[in-house]
Write an enzyme that holds these catalytic residues in place. Sequence first.
Site, PDB file in Angstrom:
ATOM      1  N   ASP A 217       0.849  -1.189   0.000  1.00 35.81           N
ATOM      2  CA  ASP A 217       0.000   0.000   0.000  1.00 35.81           C
ATOM      3  C   ASP A 217       0.886   1.241   0.000  1.00 35.81           C
ATOM      4  OD1 ASP A 217       0.898   0.240   2.598  1.00 35.81           O
ATOM      5  OD2 ASP A 217      -0.984  -0.363   3.513  1.00 35.81           O
TER       6      ASP A 217
ATOM      7  N   ASP B 136      -7.932  -7.256   1.118  1.00 28.91           N
ATOM      8  CA  ASP B 136      -6.931  -7.470   2.167  1.00 28.91           C
ATOM      9  C   ASP B 136      -7.550  -7.090   3.494  1.00 28.91           C
ATOM     10  OD1 ASP B 136      -5.483  -4.845   3.525  1.00 28.91           O
ATOM     11  OD2 ASP B 136      -6.475  -4.383   1.621  1.00 28.91           O
TER      12      ASP B 136
END
Length: 377
Positions: free
Chosen positions: A93, A268
């Site tokens: 990320d 996720d």
Amino acid sequence: MSLLNHFELLATDGAARTGRLTTPHGVIRTPAFMPVGTAGAMKGVHWREVREAGSDIVLGNTYHLMLRPGAERIAALGGLQRFTGWGGPMLTDSGGFQVMSLANLRKVDERAVTFRSHVDGAKVELSPERSIEVQRLLGSDIAMQLDECVRLPADPDDIERAMMLSRRWAERSKRAFESAPAGHMLFGIVQGGDVTQLRSASARGLVEIGFHGYAIGGLAVGEPQSVMLAMIEETAPSLPDDRPRYLMGVGTPEDILEAVSRGIDMFDCVMPTRNGRHGLAFTRSGAVNLRNARHADDPRPLDEASSWPSAQTYSRAYLHHLVKSGETLGAMLLSEINIAYYQELMGGMRAAIAGGTFAQFHEQTRADWARGDIVPR
């Protein structure tokens, strides 16, 4: 669309999709769930179990890894896959969410976000260019643009400001990613909070810029599930059919099932391992709290129908004992059981979509959860 596509859509069933995403470190079967290895490790679970449970890809966190041990150090040691020993596909990320939620004394302006590290208090600047640089040093297969995520509920003006800033940062992130090696991917992130018009505008703007894939961010941050699903329904049709769609930070098995039914491909969440560490197991019969006294004298396995050995081998009485005693083994076993259940759920959905039976799978899965756990002895 100027970027090479690495995603192959194999089948659809209603809005649900199954496909294959090819990365430099392997193929990802979608719908896919990414266990979260925040700082380059899966809490309480060996990479071997993560792999054997059926995980094709895992997530690493740019914010944590850039602060410790440092992106340049990881690059010198061969990149995140070699450094961790995982070896398979990884998504990182951008670090933006953690800056907003963890960092002290943060300041956001057009150029970058500046913050104090929660590790040592050092002043750190994270711009779209630096976020991409860090992710390239880490060597992840899929990088994310830097964005600003607003926690809900929030003022619509603030949501719009953050969405527009995130779109400008998306353009800068893409320019910074242009020198990435072939096969590596960059995803844009749709923002817009719980405002449907802003979600649509954000999605259209990102598609105009062009990315390898598209994420839906800024959800599961305090809003009801109904709002999250409504935002997916608003956003997904605006995204290209031939690119993967990733719902960030989600979530419960129910959230995932419902999101897949609305056209989402990737997920996720820390929930499987975090809940496992606190004594909660996910099973085909719903969530089971191993802290409850009802399990203390129960010799039956957690889920005898599970394909995962630990769910079949250890008695509920033993798992209860481990959890109540604070034994590390209890957290480890429940975490791997949870990861395996999530991957079994994803595999079941992939097979159902491919076979044109997703509606039946959806109905049966919800019925199993509603029926609940086995009757206590």
